[in-house]
Write a protein that holds these residues in place. Structure first.
Motif, PDB file in Angstrom:
ATOM      1  N   LEU A   1      40.601  36.278  35.146  1.00 38.80           N
ATOM      2  CA  LEU A   1      39.394  36.153  36.532  1.00 38.80           C
ATOM      3  C   LEU A   1      39.430  37.733  36.208  1.00 38.80           C
ATOM      4  N   VAL A   2      38.030  38.444  35.904  1.00 42.34           N
ATOM      5  CA  VAL A   2      38.165  39.101  35.714  1.00 42.34           C
ATOM      6  C   VAL A   2      36.965  39.962  36.506  1.00 42.34           C
ATOM      7  N   PRO A   3      37.364  41.091  36.624  1.00 42.81           N
ATOM      8  CA  PRO A   3      36.191  42.380  38.190  1.00 42.81           C
ATOM      9  C   PRO A   3      35.354  42.587  37.259  1.00 42.81           C
ATOM     10  N   THR A   4      33.930  42.561  38.188  1.00 43.32           N
ATOM     11  CA  THR A   4      32.813  43.593  37.970  1.00 43.32           C
ATOM     12  C   THR A   4      33.474  45.034  38.008  1.00 43.32           C
ATOM     13  N   VAL A   5      32.220  45.469  36.492  1.00 40.92           N
ATOM     14  CA  VAL A   5      32.790  47.593  37.144  1.00 40.92           C
ATOM     15  C   VAL A   5      31.473  47.899  36.809  1.00 40.92           C
ATOM     16  N   ARG A   6      31.340  49.113  37.126  1.00 42.38           N
ATOM     17  CA  ARG A   6      29.638  50.126  37.997  1.00 42.38           C
ATOM     18  C   ARG A   6      30.156  51.372  38.059  1.00 42.38           C
ATOM     19  N   PRO A   7      28.973  52.257  37.147  1.00 41.16           N
ATOM     20  CA  PRO A   7      30.138  53.264  37.899  1.00 41.16           C
ATOM     21  C   PRO A   7      29.893  53.808  39.086  1.00 41.16           C
ATOM     22  N   ALA A   8      30.383  54.478  39.995  1.00 41.74           N
ATOM     23  CA  ALA A   8      30.331  55.206  40.884  1.00 41.74           C
ATOM     24  C   ALA A   8      29.143  56.066  41.522  1.00 41.74           C
ATOM     25  N   ASP A   9      29.054  56.425  42.502  1.00 46.77           N
ATOM     26  CA  ASP A   9      28.043  58.182  42.456  1.00 46.77           C
ATOM     27  C   ASP A   9      28.707  58.774  43.408  1.00 46.77           C
ATOM     28  N   PRO A  10      28.888  59.701  42.372  1.00 43.97           N
ATOM     29  CA  PRO A  10      29.084  60.673  41.579  1.00 43.97           C
ATOM     30  C   PRO A  10      29.569  59.428  40.152  1.00 43.97           C
ATOM     31  N   PRO A  11      29.796  59.443  39.132  1.00 41.50           N
ATOM     32  CA  PRO A  11      30.525  58.643  38.329  1.00 41.50           C
ATOM     33  C   PRO A  11      31.414  60.032  37.603  1.00 41.50           C
ATOM     34  N   THR A  12      31.651  61.036  37.924  1.00 43.68           N
ATOM     35  CA  THR A  12      32.552  61.470  37.239  1.00 43.68           C
ATOM     36  C   THR A  12      32.361  62.626  37.858  1.00 43.68           C
ATOM     37  N   GLU A  13      33.920  63.418  37.997  1.00 36.62           N
ATOM     38  CA  GLU A  13      33.967  64.894  38.627  1.00 36.62           C
ATOM     39  C   GLU A  13      35.016  65.599  38.075  1.00 36.62           C
TER      40      GLU A  13
ATOM     41  N   ARG B   1      37.913  63.181  36.033  1.00 39.74           N
ATOM     42  CA  ARG B   1      38.163  61.686  37.262  1.00 39.74           C
ATOM     43  C   ARG B   1      37.297  60.725  36.904  1.00 39.74           C
ATOM     44  N   VAL B   2      37.314  59.767  35.963  1.00 41.38           N
ATOM     45  CA  VAL B   2      35.924  58.792  36.304  1.00 41.38           C
ATOM     46  C   VAL B   2      36.266  57.870  37.000  1.00 41.38           C
ATOM     47  N   ARG B   3      35.794  57.518  38.112  1.00 40.11           N
ATOM     48  CA  ARG B   3      34.608  57.081  39.279  1.00 40.11           C
ATOM     49  C   ARG B   3      34.322  55.714  39.258  1.00 40.11           C
ATOM     50  N   LEU B   4      34.812  54.824  40.083  1.00 33.76           N
ATOM     51  CA  LEU B   4      34.538  53.260  39.206  1.00 33.76           C
ATOM     52  C   LEU B   4      34.055  52.393  40.708  1.00 33.76           C
ATOM     53  N   VAL B   5      33.438  51.277  41.124  1.00 32.25           N
ATOM     54  CA  VAL B   5      33.197  50.549  41.502  1.00 32.25           C
ATOM     55  C   VAL B   5      33.913  49.234  41.063  1.00 32.25           C
ATOM     56  N   VAL B   6      35.061  48.800  40.711  1.00 28.57           N
ATOM     57  CA  VAL B   6      35.917  47.884  40.935  1.00 28.57           C
ATOM     58  C   VAL B   6      36.056  46.670  41.503  1.00 28.57           C
ATOM     59  N   GLU B   7      35.188  45.731  42.154  1.00 29.60           N
ATOM     60  CA  GLU B   7      34.875  43.752  42.702  1.00 29.60           C
ATOM     61  C   GLU B   7      36.247  42.707  41.619  1.00 29.60           C
TER      62      GLU B   7
ATOM     63  N   THR C   1      43.852  55.627  41.578  1.00 27.61           N
ATOM     64  CA  THR C   1      43.932  55.843  43.233  1.00 27.61           C
ATOM     65  C   THR C   1      43.103  55.390  43.640  1.00 27.61           C
ATOM     66  N   THR C   2      42.589  55.146  44.799  1.00 25.90           N
ATOM     67  CA  THR C   2      41.916  54.412  45.458  1.00 25.90           C
ATOM     68  C   THR C   2      41.312  55.109  46.311  1.00 25.90           C
ATOM     69  N   THR C   3      40.058  55.474  46.435  1.00 25.72           N
ATOM     70  CA  THR C   3      39.455  56.533  47.219  1.00 25.72           C
ATOM     71  C   THR C   3      38.078  55.916  48.151  1.00 25.72           C
ATOM     72  N   ASP C   4      38.376  54.790  49.519  1.00 22.82           N
ATOM     73  CA  ASP C   4      37.231  54.431  50.015  1.00 22.82           C
ATOM     74  C   ASP C   4      37.035  52.553  48.947  1.00 22.82           C
ATOM     75  N   ASP C   5      36.166  52.361  48.704  1.00 21.41           N
ATOM     76  CA  ASP C   5      36.158  51.143  47.388  1.00 21.41           C
ATOM     77  C   ASP C   5      36.018  51.706  45.595  1.00 21.41           C
ATOM     78  N   VAL C   6      36.493  52.659  46.195  1.00 21.50           N
ATOM     79  CA  VAL C   6      36.225  53.454  44.001  1.00 21.50           C
ATOM     80  C   VAL C   6      37.789  53.606  44.077  1.00 21.50           C
TER      81      VAL C   6
ATOM     82  N   ILE D   1      26.062  47.299  25.389  1.00 19.67           N
ATOM     83  CA  ILE D   1      25.281  48.058  26.173  1.00 19.67           C
ATOM     84  C   ILE D   1      25.539  48.658  27.947  1.00 19.67           C
ATOM     85  N   ALA D   2      26.135  47.714  28.089  1.00 16.02           N
ATOM     86  CA  ALA D   2      26.909  48.566  29.377  1.00 16.02           C
ATOM     87  C   ALA D   2      28.294  47.670  29.860  1.00 16.02           C
ATOM     88  N   PRO D   3      28.285  48.388  31.314  1.00 16.65           N
ATOM     89  CA  PRO D   3      28.508  49.785  31.913  1.00 16.65           C
ATOM     90  C   PRO D   3      28.960  51.098  31.117  1.00 16.65           C
TER      91      PRO D   3
END
Length: 412
Positions: free
Chosen positions: A304-316, A330-336, A364-369, A405-407
């Motif tokens: 069962l593999v997650p979906t991954v997309r960059p968060a906003d902002p994707p890095t900091e 820090r790479v920020r991702l939305v993982v579901e 680590t996690t911050t909210d949903d990121v 090509i993505a993500p």
């Protein structure tokens, strides 16, 4: 049942039986001794228990049983056979040994069991305070039967060697079977039955799983948002339970077929990302509406593999605690679905312009990121993959060229 005195009780009753045979025959001067004869033994019948063996038919049929709370509901019982050597000693000139042997053998053949009445009479004749008065051998369900054993010369020589004898005595062997030894444990009383037993007769149909795959690809790799297709035979029962990892999924009837079951990999299903075993189990519905465990299928794995997309902002810049490390990013991702803290999560970055692949597991996690702390990344664009408990997220490919090509995430 019979307590721990049963073995000694058999020896005592058997000795009393043989002594009674001698007394009725008027053979005065001959005693019955419960010991092996010695070289200078006086005339008589020598009765010796030389071996105790487990009974082959009742062995392991009465093991202890416990309730779910650990209380004993049935005491353990040991069934044994007793092997006796009966030796006859007397004057050779008067054929005492032969006369004693004929008397004892015929008497035991005429009465081959130790009856309850005989045991009760033996206990009643014991003096007050005797160690065997508390024996309850007569209460055991099986009668003790006496059987003459065929011992050859080699077996007899071994027995005499064990006794250290230099002079052979006329001897025969008997088996007393079966003797029950019950543990002195009082089982707990069962609770009273307050309703009639619920019973139902059903046809036995064990489910079988032949394939687990995604609804979008013919592989056991299912991405978040897709469906898990479980294919096999006899999958649908009265009540069908599909286990995926540690989660148990309850499905409406339109998603249950006899040869295919469709399970959504979505937030509502409560499934976590990772490699998980899949099993189908049936519950049997009783007449009173309750259910009982029924047959279960074999197990097949699925990723069962997650979906991954960059968060906003994707890095900091900076580590998980904030800025301050010039080489950290820090790479920020939305993982579901969002991984739990007890899961193993690894970020894999592969450069699209020839940069070397790298992986990081500091997250680590911050909210949903989900935030990963990285270091030493060169400027460029990287393909993103996240591995959760062994299940690696998928990459999107160009429909024409097939190029991945993505993500992606860009480091500038």
């Amino acid at each position: 049942m019979s307590n721990a005195l049963a073995i000694a009780m058999v020896s005592g009753v058997l000795r009393s039986r043989v002594q009674a045979l001698l007394d009725v025959a008027g053979l005065a001067g001959f005693d019955v001794i419960t010991a092996p004869p010695q070289d200078d033994s006086k005339p008589g019948v020598y009765l010796h228990l030389y071996q105790v063996l487990p009974n082959g038919e009742l062995r392991n049929q009465h093991l202890p049983e416990h309730s779910s709370q650990g209380a004993v509901v049935r005491a353990p019982r040991l069934a044994v056979d007793l092997h006796y050597l009966i030796s006859f000693v007397g004057s050779p000139a008067m054929q005492d040994a032969e006369r004693l042997a004929g008397l004892v053998l015929s008497g035991l053949n005429e009465g081959p069991t130790l009856s309850r009445d005989e045991i009760t009479a033996f206990v009643g004749a014991l003096p007050s305070g005797h160690v065997l008065t508390t024996s309850d051998l007569g209460d055991q369900p099986e009668s003790v039967r006496l059987t003459l054993l065929p011992l050859d010369v080699e077996e007899l020589s071994r027995l005499w060697g064990m006794y250290g004898q230099t002079k052979h005595r006329l001897s025969v062997a008997y088996r007393a079977s079966v003797v029950m030894l019950d543990a002195q444990v009082r089982p707990g009383a069962a609770l009273p039955v307050t309703r009639p037993p619920a019973m139902v007769v059903v046809q036995f149909r064990a489910p079988r799983v032949n394939e687990v795959r995604s609804s979008r690809r013919a592989q056991p790799v299912v991405q978040f948002g897709e469906r898990i297709l479980v294919r096999g035979a006899a999958l649908r029962g009265d009540v069908t339970r599909v286990s995926v990892g540690s989660a148990q999924v309850t499905l409406p009837s339109d998603q249950l077929g006899d040869d295919e079951i469709s399970v959504p990999f979505a937030a509502s299903s409560g499934l976590r990302a990772g490699v998980a075993p899949v099993r189908v189990a049936h519950l049997i519905r009783m007449q009173d509406g309750s259910t009982r465990d029924g047959p279960a299928s074999n197990v097949l794995p699925v990723a069962l593999v997650p979906t991954v997309r960059p968060a906003d902002p994707p890095t900091e810049p900076g580590g998980p605690g904030g800025p301050g490390d010039e080489d950290a990013l820090r790479v920020r991702l939305v993982v579901e679905p969002r991984p739990d803290h007890d899961q193993s999560v690894v970020l894999q970055l592969t450069g699209t312009d020839g940069q070397v692949s790298s992986s990081w597991s500091d997250w680590t996690t911050t909210d949903d990121v989900v935030v990963f702390r990285t270091a030493g990344l060169a400027v460029g664009t990287y393909l993103i993959r996240v591995e959760v408990d062994g299940a690696l997220s998928l990459l999107d490919a160009h429909p024409d060229t097939g190029k991945l090509i993505a993500p992606t995430v860009t480091v500038s």
